[in-house]
Design an enzyme around this catalytic site. Sequence first.
Site, PDB file in Angstrom:
ATOM      1  N   LYS A 124       0.866  -1.188   0.000  1.00 13.62           N
ATOM      2  CA  LYS A 124       0.000   0.000   0.000  1.00 13.62           C
ATOM      3  C   LYS A 124       0.893   1.225   0.000  1.00 13.62           C
ATOM      4  O   LYS A 124       2.032   1.174   0.476  1.00 13.62           O
ATOM      5  CB  LYS A 124      -0.873   0.032   1.258  1.00 13.62           C
ATOM      6  N   ASP A 164      -6.865   4.068  -4.680  1.00 14.93           N
ATOM      7  CA  ASP A 164      -7.543   3.840  -3.398  1.00 14.93           C
ATOM      8  C   ASP A 164      -8.242   5.177  -3.095  1.00 14.93           C
ATOM      9  O   ASP A 164      -8.475   5.960  -4.030  1.00 14.93           O
ATOM     10  CB  ASP A 164      -6.526   3.438  -2.308  1.00 14.93           C
ATOM     11  N   GLY A 236     -20.354   7.154   1.461  1.00 14.67           N
ATOM     12  CA  GLY A 236     -19.403   7.595   0.447  1.00 14.67           C
ATOM     13  C   GLY A 236     -20.079   7.788  -0.899  1.00 14.67           C
ATOM     14  O   GLY A 236     -21.220   7.351  -1.125  1.00 14.67           O
ATOM     15  N   GLY A 238     -17.641   7.864  -3.765  1.00 15.94           N
ATOM     16  CA  GLY A 238     -16.502   7.678  -4.656  1.00 15.94           C
ATOM     17  C   GLY A 238     -16.753   6.490  -5.559  1.00 15.94           C
ATOM     18  O   GLY A 238     -17.874   5.984  -5.672  1.00 15.94           O
ATOM     19  N   ASN A 239     -15.663   6.058  -6.154  1.00 15.77           N
ATOM     20  CA  ASN A 239     -15.709   4.977  -7.124  1.00 15.77           C
ATOM     21  C   ASN A 239     -16.347   3.696  -6.569  1.00 15.77           C
ATOM     22  O   ASN A 239     -17.150   3.040  -7.238  1.00 15.77           O
ATOM     23  CB  ASN A 239     -14.242   4.754  -7.538  1.00 15.77           C
TER      24      ASN A 239
END
Length: 447
Positions: A124, A164, A236, A238-239
């Site tokens: 990460k 991410d 959320g 987001g994607n």
Amino acid sequence: MKTTEIMARLQAKYPTEKEYLQAVQEVLESIEEVYNQHPEFEKAKIVERLVEPDRIFTFRVTWIDDNGEVQTNLGYRVQFNSAIGPYKGGLRFHKAVTPSMLKFLGFEQTFKNALTTLPMGGAKGGSDFDPVGKSNAEIMRFCQAFMLELWRCIGPDQDIPAGDVGVGGREIGFLNGMYQKLAREYHTGVLTGKGATWGGSILRPEATGFGALYFTQHLLEKAGKDIVGKKVALSGFGNVAWGAATKARELGAKVVAISGPDGVCHIPEGITPEMIDYMLDMRASNRNKVEDMAVKFPDKAFFTAGKKAWSIPVDIALPCAFQNELSEDDAKELVANGCWCCCEVSNMGCQPGAIHYFQNNGILFAPGKAVNAGGVATSGLEMTQNAAHISWSAQEVDDKLHWIMQSIHEQCVKYGTRPDGTVDYVKGANIAGFMKVAEAMLEQGVI
Ligand code: GLU
């Protein structure tokens, strides 16, 4: 191996690294019994080796903002474990990024990647750069400056980053552009989540959310339930939340709540395709405000400031935003309002108290490392297509993703079935991921 002893040592060594300690504790608790049935693991000190990252790169990232001012951030890449394949995992750009956060994410990624059935190690990376309020040009300059350092740590057979939180298709584009310029070689496989015209896999943007819903379907089926007509809350926009909302709707569920750092939007009649499309505009604006949905669709979405998605009565909760976003109090509120299933789509989205509350009250619960593994699995499929210089159709990728999520579910059932026939998905996912990595480490000697 005794979890308490190892945790005491790690706590003394890394007293400020809360997220990392939390992630390690959860895994060690799950695997302790199985581990102690394998004296060869103990002899090779597998756990002591596995809890430490192989290496951590830290670098300064300096860039110039739109006012001509010099800005400095920190960049990191945590290469956690490469026992089963090259390092693989996303990059997170968020103001709260610390080595502890990236260590927890790299540790989780190691087991998650093992569950995907594909040969990928865990890593990460990211930066404490805050994308909120930044212009497109600022994002580009930051990504270029970040890659100026990162490129020496990565490679298609060495370490393959992806997106991410705070890193989507746009950022991967800027990062990849700079990588090609520095490396002077067209390595299509050095990052995943690329654009469809330059080596990206069809369905990679949707994959985390789609995979999460496929996993949820298998979990519900195993429990004798069905998703059709069920009310869903997700956090959320987001994607990941976008992919989850798309597939939940397609499968016949009703997404009645989405939330952001500013509050929650209640959508009593369920999210529509236009609203799902608008989530992408909301994310790309870098405003980070879910209220924008209620402003755009005033007759369909109703905003309440300061509230979470978990305050809306639903059947199924899908945390899709950030670690520890669902507390024990949130779990109690959800259950009091009739919720009976929670699938973590974000990495470590639920606090330990919330997980225990769900498990002690018979609520179906599955952890992020199983539920959200479809994202990195499809990155693995992107790597395969890049290595073979081919592109698969959406149907081919979706079929493979479906098969992988089914196989992850089967591994959880294999290792997590309780004597009463119900499944402890936390234990199942942790043991299945651990066994694969531990055996690979054992076979490759003490290195
Ligand atoms: N960041 C995603 C995850 O948490 C995807 C990583 C990848 O595709 O490498 O799994």
